[in-house]
Write an enzyme that holds these catalytic residues in place. Structure first.
Site, short mmCIF file in Angstrom:
data_model
loop_
_atom_site.label_atom_id
_atom_site.label_comp_id
_atom_site.label_asym_id
_atom_site.label_seq_id
_atom_site.Cartn_x
_atom_site.Cartn_y
_atom_site.Cartn_z
N HIS A 49 0.85 -1.19 0.00
CA HIS A 49 0.00 0.00 0.00
C HIS A 49 0.88 1.24 0.00
CE1 HIS A 49 0.53 -0.61 4.48
NE2 HIS A 49 0.85 0.67 4.35
P1 TYD Z 1 -2.20 -4.32 7.71
O1 TYD Z 1 -2.62 -2.95 7.23
O2 TYD Z 1 -2.66 -5.50 6.94
O3 TYD Z 1 -0.62 -4.35 7.86
P2 TYD Z 1 0.47 -4.28 6.66
O4 TYD Z 1 -0.12 -3.45 5.59
O5 TYD Z 1 1.64 -3.62 7.27
O6 TYD Z 1 0.79 -5.65 6.23
O7 TYD Z 1 -2.66 -4.42 9.22
C1 TYD Z 1 -3.00 -5.66 9.84
C2 TYD Z 1 -4.15 -5.44 10.83
O8 TYD Z 1 -3.76 -4.58 11.88
C3 TYD Z 1 -5.35 -4.82 10.18
O9 TYD Z 1 -6.49 -5.48 10.70
C4 TYD Z 1 -5.35 -3.38 10.65
C5 TYD Z 1 -4.63 -3.47 11.98
N1 TYD Z 1 -3.85 -2.27 12.29
C6 TYD Z 1 -4.26 -1.44 13.32
O10 TYD Z 1 -5.29 -1.67 13.97
N2 TYD Z 1 -3.50 -0.35 13.62
C7 TYD Z 1 -2.37 -0.06 12.94
O11 TYD Z 1 -1.71 0.96 13.26
C8 TYD Z 1 -1.95 -0.92 11.87
C9 TYD Z 1 -0.71 -0.62 11.07
C10 TYD Z 1 -2.73 -2.01 11.59
#
Ligand code: TYD
Length: 142
Positions: A49
């Protein structure tokens, strides 16, 4: 694309190492959120992303991983493998983190709280946004 890596000051003595990070001094923004990834399974790619306005610093405080950065016209791969280096990621940069070692702990310092509306999770949408922003810049230069 310029890669900005910070080499943090290490406070080392016979007991070991310590790193302290302060907003605006060691980190170029106010730190509003910290999160970390660990126990990342083999073959997993995370991130995938870009952010409309969020800025981040990534630090692999244990183990190692790779980060692909993409500004829409150029891609670069950065190795994170020491706890005293931080990779700055600006807004409007697509990122993918992969090749995590089993002991990798990837710490992220972020300039804002979690806001789903700040995410661009679709790569084509990301390219469209970059194109739009470049067009706006060109229009302003005329
Ligand atoms: P995700 O966005 O999939 O992480 P990445 O893009 O780094 O692989 O996030 C995984 C899960 O964690 C998703 O359900 C959203 C949650 N999350 C939060 O609640 N707070 C945060 O600050 C982040 C980064 C993720």
């Amino acid at each position: 694309m310029q890669i900005i890596k910070y080499a943090f000051q290490q406070h080392g003595d016979q007991r070991g190492q310590l790193i302290a990070l302060e907003e605006w001094k060691d980190i170029p923004f106010e730190i509003k959120r910290i999160y970390y990834m660990y126990n990342t399974k083999d073959g997993v790619r995370r991130g995938l992303h870009a952010h409309k306005s969020l800025k981040q610093i990534l630090i692999c405080v244990s183990g190692k991983c790779k980060v692909l950065l993409d500004n829409g016209s150029e891609k670069k791969i950065v190795f994170l493998e020491t706890p005293y280096e931080g990779l700055y990621i600006d807004n409007n940069i697509w990122r993918e983190m992969y090749d995590f070692s089993p002991d990798a702990v990837l710490l992220v310092l972020a300039s804002d709280v979690y806001k789903e509306e700040d995410y661009i999770r679709d790569y084509d949408e990301f390219l469209d946004m970059i194109k739009r922003e470049n067009n706006e810049k060109n229009d302003n230069m005329l």
